[in-house]
Design a protein around this motif. Structure first.
Motif, mmCIF file in Angstrom:
data_model
loop_
_atom_site.group_PDB
_atom_site.id
_atom_site.type_symbol
_atom_site.label_atom_id
_atom_site.label_comp_id
_atom_site.label_asym_id
_atom_site.label_seq_id
_atom_site.Cartn_x
_atom_site.Cartn_y
_atom_site.Cartn_z
ATOM 1 N N ARG A 277 0.826 -1.214 0.000
ATOM 2 C CA ARG A 277 0.000 0.000 0.000
ATOM 3 C C ARG A 277 0.856 1.258 0.000
ATOM 4 O O ARG A 277 0.504 2.265 -0.613
ATOM 5 C CB ARG A 277 -0.948 -0.002 1.203
ATOM 6 N N ARG A 278 2.003 1.199 0.680
ATOM 7 C CA ARG A 278 2.905 2.350 0.652
ATOM 8 C C ARG A 278 3.396 2.616 -0.772
ATOM 9 O O ARG A 278 3.411 3.758 -1.232
ATOM 10 C CB ARG A 278 4.112 2.097 1.565
ATOM 11 N N ALA A 279 3.834 1.554 -1.449
ATOM 12 C CA ALA A 279 4.315 1.716 -2.826
ATOM 13 C C ALA A 279 3.196 2.208 -3.732
ATOM 14 O O ALA A 279 3.421 3.047 -4.621
ATOM 15 C CB ALA A 279 4.879 0.389 -3.343
ATOM 16 N N ALA A 280 1.973 1.699 -3.508
ATOM 17 C CA ALA A 280 0.834 2.149 -4.317
ATOM 18 C C ALA A 280 0.518 3.614 -4.046
ATOM 19 O O ALA A 280 0.182 4.370 -4.976
ATOM 20 C CB ALA A 280 -0.387 1.278 -4.007
ATOM 21 N N VAL A 317 0.796 8.806 6.100
ATOM 22 C CA VAL A 317 1.696 9.903 5.707
ATOM 23 C C VAL A 317 1.592 10.153 4.207
ATOM 24 O O VAL A 317 1.480 11.299 3.747
ATOM 25 C CB VAL A 317 3.151 9.565 6.096
ATOM 26 N N ARG A 318 1.602 9.092 3.444
ATOM 27 C CA ARG A 318 1.520 9.237 1.984
ATOM 28 C C ARG A 318 0.149 9.748 1.563
ATOM 29 O O ARG A 318 0.028 10.517 0.605
ATOM 30 C CB ARG A 318 1.833 7.894 1.327
ATOM 31 N N CYS A 319 -0.897 9.305 2.271
ATOM 32 C CA CYS A 319 -2.236 9.812 1.969
ATOM 33 C C CYS A 319 -2.301 11.317 2.210
ATOM 34 O O CYS A 319 -2.889 12.056 1.412
ATOM 35 C CB CYS A 319 -3.267 9.087 2.832
ATOM 36 N N ALA A 320 -1.692 11.787 3.299
ATOM 37 C CA ALA A 320 -1.681 13.222 3.586
ATOM 38 C C ALA A 320 -0.940 13.987 2.494
ATOM 39 O O ALA A 320 -1.348 15.100 2.108
ATOM 40 C CB ALA A 320 -1.044 13.476 4.949
ATOM 41 N N ARG A 321 0.146 13.411 1.983
ATOM 42 C CA ARG A 321 0.868 14.067 0.873
ATOM 43 C C ARG A 321 -0.020 14.197 -0.356
ATOM 44 O O ARG A 321 -0.043 15.236 -1.020
ATOM 45 C CB ARG A 321 2.126 13.272 0.524
ATOM 46 N N VAL A 322 -0.759 13.121 -0.655
ATOM 47 C CA VAL A 322 -1.657 13.159 -1.815
ATOM 48 C C VAL A 322 -2.752 14.193 -1.614
ATOM 49 O O VAL A 322 -3.045 15.006 -2.502
ATOM 50 C CB VAL A 322 -2.265 11.760 -2.062
ATOM 51 N N LEU A 323 -3.375 14.193 -0.431
ATOM 52 C CA LEU A 323 -4.447 15.147 -0.160
ATOM 53 C C LEU A 323 -3.930 16.584 -0.210
ATOM 54 O O LEU A 323 -4.613 17.479 -0.726
ATOM 55 C CB LEU A 323 -5.061 14.863 1.210
#
Length: 469
Positions: A277-280, A317-323
């Motif tokens: 999921r992190r890589a995705a 963390v990655r979701c926050a970057r995307v948002l």
């Protein structure tokens, strides 16, 4: 051996060293010679030793004189022979040595893994020093091993590392690239997950170099990596997603086949393994920096909200970057969004979700939210105070009552509304929550009540304050 090598670096007396080597027990002779070659690679005697080892490696002679009084068995000690060649190859190029290494890789089978790895390490070192006008036989011999299933995973890493260096340094040609592309395709069908995973990692490494041949190779393999995200092994799925993200980051969306925009991206984001999921999510962020039309249909509101609540904080963390990126594009780069995509992604207000994630339990997630929101707050300009807002509302009501203006029923400007929401965020408190020491003092300064001291049998229920004792 280390003492011998250290003394030689100081004295440079190769003749005395070889006499000492000749008195060693036979199992230690070649290791000592490797130390001699490493210490004095420019000495003519070391070149003679390397060329003699090349003949042993090529012809598998039973006994050969490496130096006066120094006899070795090529058949029995060819691992150490290859190590001597590797010691010389670290410093210089020699055609005789290169031909021996190429022949060992192509003309006769090398059964023992230890021998193969030693020869490959020597070849990898030798390729760094290859002259521009030299024949590419050694390079092609290494490239041909990518698709050779007789090469185990432990040795395949060395093969792929040598190939990646050649592509990054511009020493590869079209024939070599074709060999590698065919080999990677075969490896992606390897019965061993390690072989498939190494092939996927290799392409990601090559893409990072950004060379013309790397782009050519990646474009030919892009469809194969889109298919690899369905691999039954989680390591291969993660490596395939990372390779696709590297393609997009390096060359843009044109490098990515449209097939990833469908169910495959959503499937990766729902993967049971956190590192997949992190890589995705990294791939999603890379895609979000480009045109939204390619990937937006596969990302809906429930999926983003699920990622924002993922059990793995690195995914959050990655979701926050995307948002944060989407919210910035929404309000400050409106030309990057289509009219029907404004304000929401799949029915979800990404800016609202980003503000909500400021309350995440992980300070790493809060740090990303803080940085993104501060950048957007600064882009909004000076914030108006609460009194200014009240005065403005009173003035508008007064004008409406006096008939000077009609009450507007239309929707508020999304950017203005978001900027007002940012003005209400307590950035001081949010920034303090990023400091570990502040969190400790906040917990210690909390008033101790009777209810706080009461404990129950539930583990980690939140009120077991004495559990650590």
């Amino acid at each position: 051996m280390d003492v011998l090598e250290g003394n030689l670096r100081v004295t440079q007396n190769v003749g005395e060293a070889l006499n000492a080597v000749g008195k060693l027990p036979s199992p230690h002779v070649l290791r000592a010679l490797a130390a001699v070659v490493r210490a004095c690679p420019d000495h003519p005697e070391c070149l003679r030793i390397a060329q003699a080892c090349s003949r042993v490696l090529m012809h598998d002679e039973v006994v050969f004189d490496l130096a006066p009084g120094v006899h070795v068995s090529g058949r029995r000690l060819n691992v150490d022979v290859a190590r001597v060649l590797g010691a010389y190859a670290e410093h210089a190029w020699d055609t005789c040595v290169a031909q021996a290494l190429s022949g060992a890789l192509t003309e006769r089978p090398v059964v023992r893994v230890a021998v193969l790895r030693a020869v490959l390490q020597a070849a990898r070192s030798m390729l760094v020093h290859v002259p521009a006008d030299e024949d590419a036989g050694l390079l092609h011999a290494v490239g041909a091993l990518v698709g050779d299933f007789g090469v185990p995973a432990s040795a395949l890493r060395t093969v792929l590392d040598a190939c990646a260096r050649a592509i990054a340094d511009g020493r590869a040609d079209a024939d070599f690239t074709a060999l590698v592309v065919d080999g990677v395709r075969q490896r992606l069908a390897d019965v061993s997950w390690e072989g498939r995973d190494l092939a996927a990692e290799f392409v990601g490494t090559c893409v990072a170099s950004g060379t013309r041949l790397a782009r050519q190779m990646a474009m030919q393999l892009a469809e194969d990596f889109v298919a690899a995200v369905d691999d039954p092994d989680e390591h291969v799925r993660a490596s395939a997603a990372a390779a696709l993200a590297a393609m997009v980051n390096t060359w843009g969306l044109d490098a990515l086949p449209p097939g990833i925009a469908g169910a495959r991206l959503s499937q990766l984001l729902h993967d049971p393994e956190a590192f997949v999921r992190r890589a995705a999510a990294d791939l999603l962020y890379a895609l979000a920096q480009g045109t939204t039309a390619v990937w937006l249909p596969s990302v809906d509101g429930p999926l983003l909200r699920r990622l924002s609540r993922d059990e793995d904080y690195e995914v959050r963390v990655r979701c926050a970057r995307v948002l944060g990126l989407l919210a910035w594009q929404m309000h400050f780069e409106p030309n990057s969004w289509e009219a029907d995509e404004a304000k929401v992604v799949g029915g979800l207000a990404v800016d609202t979700l980003l503000v909500e994630m400021c309350g995440d339990e992980s300070r790493y997630v809060r740090r990303v939210c803080f940085d993104r929101l501060v950048a957007m707050r600064d882009a909004c300009g000076p914030a108006s105070t609460a009194q200014d807002e009240k005065d403005k509302e009173k003035e508008e009501d007064k004008e409406i009552n006096e008939g000077k203006r009609a009450k507007t029923l239309g929707a508020d400007d999304p950017k203005a509304a978001f900027c007002r929401r940012l003005a209400a965020v307590d950035f001081v408190r949010l920034e303090q929550s990023l400091d570990v020491e502040h969190l400790y003092s906040e917990a210690l300064d909390a008033p101790v009540t009777r209810g706080l001291m009461d404990e129950d049998d539930d583990v980690n229920c939140g009120n077991n304050i004495l559990e650590c004792y």
